[in-house]
Design an enzyme around this catalytic site. Sequence first.
Site, PDB file in Angstrom:
ATOM      1  N   GLY A   8      46.015  51.493  44.478  1.00 53.30           N
ATOM      2  CA  GLY A   8      45.480  49.652  44.706  1.00 53.30           C
ATOM      3  C   GLY A   8      45.869  48.488  44.442  1.00 53.30           C
ATOM      4  N   GLY A  11      45.253  44.574  44.405  1.00 50.53           N
ATOM      5  CA  GLY A  11      44.225  43.875  43.744  1.00 50.53           C
ATOM      6  C   GLY A  11      44.434  42.871  42.693  1.00 50.53           C
ATOM      7  N   GLN A  12      43.871  42.781  42.425  1.00 49.84           N
ATOM      8  CA  GLN A  12      44.348  41.937  41.113  1.00 49.84           C
ATOM      9  C   GLN A  12      45.009  42.559  39.537  1.00 49.84           C
ATOM     10  OE1 GLN A  12      40.775  40.704  38.546  1.00 49.84           O
ATOM     11  NE2 GLN A  12      41.786  38.380  37.531  1.00 49.84           N
ATOM     12  N   ARG A  37      44.536  46.242  55.325  1.00 47.44           N
ATOM     13  CA  ARG A  37      45.318  47.440  56.850  1.00 47.44           C
ATOM     14  C   ARG A  37      46.705  45.019  56.473  1.00 47.44           C
ATOM     15  NH1 ARG A  37      46.491  50.723  59.241  1.00 47.44           N
ATOM     16  NH2 ARG A  37      45.171  52.141  58.723  1.00 47.44           N
ATOM     17  N   ASP A  53      44.117  55.187  52.199  1.00 43.24           N
ATOM     18  CA  ASP A  53      42.995  54.789  51.883  1.00 43.24           C
ATOM     19  C   ASP A  53      42.855  56.670  50.420  1.00 43.24           C
ATOM     20  OD1 ASP A  53      40.239  55.807  50.729  1.00 43.24           O
ATOM     21  OD2 ASP A  53      39.682  55.343  52.705  1.00 43.24           O
ATOM     22  N   TYR A 142      29.354  51.456  37.970  1.00 49.31           N
ATOM     23  CA  TYR A 142      30.611  51.112  37.718  1.00 49.31           C
ATOM     24  C   TYR A 142      30.680  52.156  36.640  1.00 49.31           C
ATOM     25  CZ  TYR A 142      34.522  49.267  36.758  1.00 49.31           C
ATOM     26  OH  TYR A 142      35.985  48.359  35.920  1.00 49.31           O
ATOM     27  N   LYS A 146      33.245  54.585  35.633  1.00 53.20           N
ATOM     28  CA  LYS A 146      33.990  54.853  34.103  1.00 53.20           C
ATOM     29  C   LYS A 146      33.941  55.908  33.960  1.00 53.20           C
ATOM     30  CE  LYS A 146      36.789  51.734  36.190  1.00 53.20           C
ATOM     31  NZ  LYS A 146      37.756  52.348  36.985  1.00 53.20           N
TER      32      LYS A 146
HETATM   33  P1  NAD Z   1      40.998  45.014  42.727  1.00 49.85           P
HETATM   34  O1  NAD Z   1      39.320  44.976  43.138  1.00 49.85           O
HETATM   35  O2  NAD Z   1      41.395  43.610  42.924  1.00 49.85           O
HETATM   36  O3  NAD Z   1      41.858  46.244  43.124  1.00 49.85           O
HETATM   37  C1  NAD Z   1      41.767  46.880  43.409  1.00 49.85           C
HETATM   38  C2  NAD Z   1      41.419  47.553  44.660  1.00 49.85           C
HETATM   39  O4  NAD Z   1      41.787  48.945  44.926  1.00 49.85           O
HETATM   40  C3  NAD Z   1      42.321  46.669  45.981  1.00 49.85           C
HETATM   41  O5  NAD Z   1      43.417  46.317  46.575  1.00 49.85           O
HETATM   42  C4  NAD Z   1      40.576  47.060  47.069  1.00 49.85           C
HETATM   43  O6  NAD Z   1      42.356  47.120  48.767  1.00 49.85           O
HETATM   44  C5  NAD Z   1      41.739  49.061  46.534  1.00 49.85           C
HETATM   45  N1  NAD Z   1      40.482  49.789  47.022  1.00 49.85           N
HETATM   46  C6  NAD Z   1      39.345  49.097  47.404  1.00 49.85           C
HETATM   47  N2  NAD Z   1      38.793  50.712  47.914  1.00 49.85           N
HETATM   48  C7  NAD Z   1      40.924  51.692  48.384  1.00 49.85           C
HETATM   49  C8  NAD Z   1      40.343  53.170  48.911  1.00 49.85           C
HETATM   50  N3  NAD Z   1      39.300  53.464  49.556  1.00 49.85           N
HETATM   51  N4  NAD Z   1      41.759  52.881  48.735  1.00 49.85           N
HETATM   52  C9  NAD Z   1      42.931  52.447  48.380  1.00 49.85           C
HETATM   53  N5  NAD Z   1      42.202  51.728  47.893  1.00 49.85           N
HETATM   54  C10 NAD Z   1      41.213  51.133  47.975  1.00 49.85           C
HETATM   55  O7  NAD Z   1      40.493  44.966  40.781  1.00 49.85           O
HETATM   56  P2  NAD Z   1      41.565  45.657  40.089  1.00 49.85           P
HETATM   57  O8  NAD Z   1      40.956  43.463  39.627  1.00 49.85           O
HETATM   58  O9  NAD Z   1      42.498  45.269  40.249  1.00 49.85           O
HETATM   59  O10 NAD Z   1      41.514  46.287  38.658  1.00 49.85           O
HETATM   60  C11 NAD Z   1      42.201  47.639  39.595  1.00 49.85           C
HETATM   61  C12 NAD Z   1      41.287  48.289  37.804  1.00 49.85           C
HETATM   62  O11 NAD Z   1      41.353  47.898  36.493  1.00 49.85           O
HETATM   63  C13 NAD Z   1      40.226  49.059  38.502  1.00 49.85           C
HETATM   64  O12 NAD Z   1      39.940  50.019  38.305  1.00 49.85           O
HETATM   65  C14 NAD Z   1      39.026  48.407  37.940  1.00 49.85           C
HETATM   66  O13 NAD Z   1      37.511  49.434  37.654  1.00 49.85           O
HETATM   67  C15 NAD Z   1      40.041  48.172  36.780  1.00 49.85           C
HETATM   68  N6  NAD Z   1      39.605  47.069  35.137  1.00 49.85           N
HETATM   69  C16 NAD Z   1      39.664  46.104  35.834  1.00 49.85           C
HETATM   70  C17 NAD Z   1      39.549  44.647  35.126  1.00 49.85           C
HETATM   71  C18 NAD Z   1      39.331  43.239  36.155  1.00 49.85           C
HETATM   72  O14 NAD Z   1      38.968  41.979  35.079  1.00 49.85           O
HETATM   73  N7  NAD Z   1      40.182  43.048  36.830  1.00 49.85           N
HETATM   74  C19 NAD Z   1      38.537  44.976  33.765  1.00 49.85           C
HETATM   75  C20 NAD Z   1      38.093  46.686  33.815  1.00 49.85           C
HETATM   76  C21 NAD Z   1      38.758  47.242  34.388  1.00 49.85           C
END
Ligand code: NAD
Length: 326
Positions: A8, A11-12, A37, A53, A142, A146
Amino acid sequence: MKKILVTGATGQIGVELTQTLRDKYGAENVVATGHDRQQTNELTQVGPYCHLDVRDASALNQIVEDYQCDSIFHLASLLSVVAEAKPLEAWDINMNGLINVLEIARTHRCAVFFPSSIGAFGPETPGFDTPQDTLQRPKTLYGITKVSGELLCDYYYHRYGVDTRGLRYPGLISNKALPGGGTTDYAVDIFYAAIKNQHYDCFLRADTQLDMMYMSDAIAAAIKLMEADSACLKHRNAFNITAMSFTPEQLAAEIQKQLPDFTVSYSVDPVRQAIADSWPRHMDDNAARAEWGWQAQYDLTAMVKDMLEQITVSEQRIKGDDHVAR
Ligand code: NAD
């Protein structure tokens, strides 16, 4: 940690975590993996990058073997709002992705970081000073993934000795990658709206108080926990951590100190409001402080100042690039 895999990574959290890990451990030692992709940014150009994935166990196994990884930061997940819209897919990605990571960590002796969330609590949990060990009966898909993830990570530690460690993150605020569909996304969106339009229409009620954290603290916490002496950890999955706790109204007031013309209206989204209402307002993070020295750097005032500065600079850069392109 010598060879690190990040799932991941696009992601953020992943974009900033990967960059920080590469700065610290060397770009060639941090393998970023993403599900999107098309990736042509810094992430793919500065160090190793693989499409993955997380439900594909053999592809994940191949990457761990090819790069001889010893640590996995497992961030791939669907977040709260997206998971409510697609519960079966969220279960598949969040749970089967995690079990694949844990099984591969077991066979290759990798350490695992798993981010849990305030979403792991529910309406019956004490909402203020939420204890480290307490009732966890979340009402969202969700949150269920968790809590199950926390339990699975503990299971792999106790049963197989896999070095699993986790954090219960609050809402995270950042300016590098946009949030991926969480209930606390308003606390990021509001800054872009304030700078671009001087107005923000908020999807949560004005008095919805939630725990929050600036991204640099979230990244520092993950790395500090993974580097902590294992013998000092009484808890593992997952530690409460927080940095600040505020309502949309309080955040808007802090922004108005710097942008006096900024205004906010409220169009409450019942789905996101119901999720927020089931989460704690403020967690007790004393276990993290005592066991591995957790300490946040950013409070509300410092975070707002930095967000406004960083986003203003990046918006000016975008405008400048547009001008040059024309
Ligand atoms: P995000 O949604 O920005 O990023 C998640 C990433 O997972 C994305 O890059 C997406 O492409 C990838 N992803 C989705 N399906 C996938 C798959 N099948 N295979 C591989 N990759 C896949 O989320 P984030 O904010 O970066 O969060 C990362 C982790 O931190 C998560 O587990 C989230 O639950 C946890 N979290 C985030 C926050 C927050 O505020 N951002 C708070 C608490 C916990």
